[in-house]
Scaffold this motif. Structure first.
Motif, PDB file in Angstrom:
ATOM      1  N   ALA A  50       0.845  -1.198   0.000  1.00 23.47           N
ATOM      2  CA  ALA A  50       0.000   0.000   0.000  1.00 23.47           C
ATOM      3  C   ALA A  50       0.881   1.248   0.000  1.00 23.47           C
ATOM      4  O   ALA A  50       1.918   1.291   0.658  1.00 23.47           O
ATOM      5  CB  ALA A  50      -0.900   0.000   1.234  1.00 23.47           C
ATOM      6  N   TYR A  52       2.259   4.810   0.961  1.00 21.02           N
ATOM      7  CA  TYR A  52       2.322   5.469   2.262  1.00 21.02           C
ATOM      8  C   TYR A  52       1.161   6.451   2.423  1.00 21.02           C
ATOM      9  O   TYR A  52       0.587   6.577   3.497  1.00 21.02           O
ATOM     10  CB  TYR A  52       3.647   6.206   2.440  1.00 21.02           C
ATOM     11  N   ASP A  54      -1.788   6.215   1.458  1.00 23.80           N
ATOM     12  CA  ASP A  54      -3.047   5.517   1.730  1.00 23.80           C
ATOM     13  C   ASP A  54      -3.092   4.893   3.122  1.00 23.80           C
ATOM     14  O   ASP A  54      -4.121   4.380   3.540  1.00 23.80           O
ATOM     15  CB  ASP A  54      -3.284   4.418   0.688  1.00 23.80           C
ATOM     16  N   ARG A  55      -1.989   4.953   3.843  1.00 21.49           N
ATOM     17  CA  ARG A  55      -1.926   4.372   5.183  1.00 21.49           C
ATOM     18  C   ARG A  55      -2.275   5.425   6.230  1.00 21.49           C
ATOM     19  O   ARG A  55      -2.130   6.613   6.002  1.00 21.49           O
ATOM     20  CB  ARG A  55      -0.526   3.831   5.470  1.00 21.49           C
ATOM     21  N   SER A  56      -2.710   4.956   7.391  1.00 23.76           N
ATOM     22  CA  SER A  56      -3.032   5.882   8.476  1.00 23.76           C
ATOM     23  C   SER A  56      -1.741   6.373   9.123  1.00 23.76           C
ATOM     24  O   SER A  56      -0.678   5.757   8.990  1.00 23.76           O
ATOM     25  CB  SER A  56      -3.897   5.187   9.530  1.00 23.76           C
ATOM     26  N   GLU A  59      -0.312   3.710  11.334  1.00 23.36           N
ATOM     27  CA  GLU A  59       0.431   2.671  10.605  1.00 23.36           C
ATOM     28  C   GLU A  59       1.830   3.167  10.240  1.00 23.36           C
ATOM     29  O   GLU A  59       2.815   2.434  10.370  1.00 23.36           O
ATOM     30  CB  GLU A  59      -0.310   2.262   9.337  1.00 23.36           C
ATOM     31  N   LEU A  60       1.903   4.409   9.788  1.00 20.44           N
ATOM     32  CA  LEU A  60       3.196   4.990   9.434  1.00 20.44           C
ATOM     33  C   LEU A  60       4.087   5.123  10.656  1.00 20.44           C
ATOM     34  O   LEU A  60       5.287   4.845  10.603  1.00 20.44           O
ATOM     35  CB  LEU A  60       3.002   6.357   8.769  1.00 20.44           C
ATOM     36  N   LYS A  63       5.489   1.702  11.521  1.00 21.19           N
ATOM     37  CA  LYS A  63       6.551   1.329  10.577  1.00 21.19           C
ATOM     38  C   LYS A  63       7.841   2.083  10.926  1.00 21.19           C
ATOM     39  O   LYS A  63       8.916   1.497  10.937  1.00 21.19           O
ATOM     40  CB  LYS A  63       6.096   1.658   9.159  1.00 21.19           C
ATOM     41  N   LYS A  77       1.870  13.287   9.465  1.00 17.32           N
ATOM     42  CA  LYS A  77       1.824  12.209   8.476  1.00 17.32           C
ATOM     43  C   LYS A  77       2.799  12.441   7.322  1.00 17.32           C
ATOM     44  O   LYS A  77       3.542  11.533   6.940  1.00 17.32           O
ATOM     45  CB  LYS A  77       0.399  12.049   7.937  1.00 17.32           C
TER      46      LYS A  77
END
Length: 87
Positions: A50, A52, A54-56, A59-60, A63, A77
């Motif tokens: 996915a 970056y 499109d990620r929440s 989630e970032l 990571k 973000k």
């Protein structure tokens, strides 16, 4: 001819090319060593993860935490995305 970086770097020419393009030493070594390993195929998954964007943010953040990016708790973000891409 590529400089010999010792036994820790498996594909010296790939390592040097990535460093010239601005990759960190860690990232260049990871990619060069993965390409030299016949049991790993680093480009097989390319493009399937996915984006970056499109990620929440959570989630970032996770990571960034997993790979050890410092200062992540104060990043928004877009800063997290930039840090992950340039790690």
């Amino acid at each position: 001819m590529a400089k010999d970086h010792g036994k820790q770097i498996k594909k010296d020419d790939t390592y040097e090319e990535l460093r010239k393009k601005g990759a960190s030493k860690e990232k260049a070594a990871r990619i060069a060593n993965a390409q030299a390993n016949p049991h790993r195929h680093p480009s097989e998954k390319g493009g399937r993860a996915a984006k970056y964007e499109d990620r929440s943010k959570d989630e970032l953040y996770q990571k960034a935490k997993d790979i050890g990016i410092k200062g992540r708790s104060g990043m928004n973000k877009s800063e997290l995305i930039n840090a992950l891409r340039n790690h």
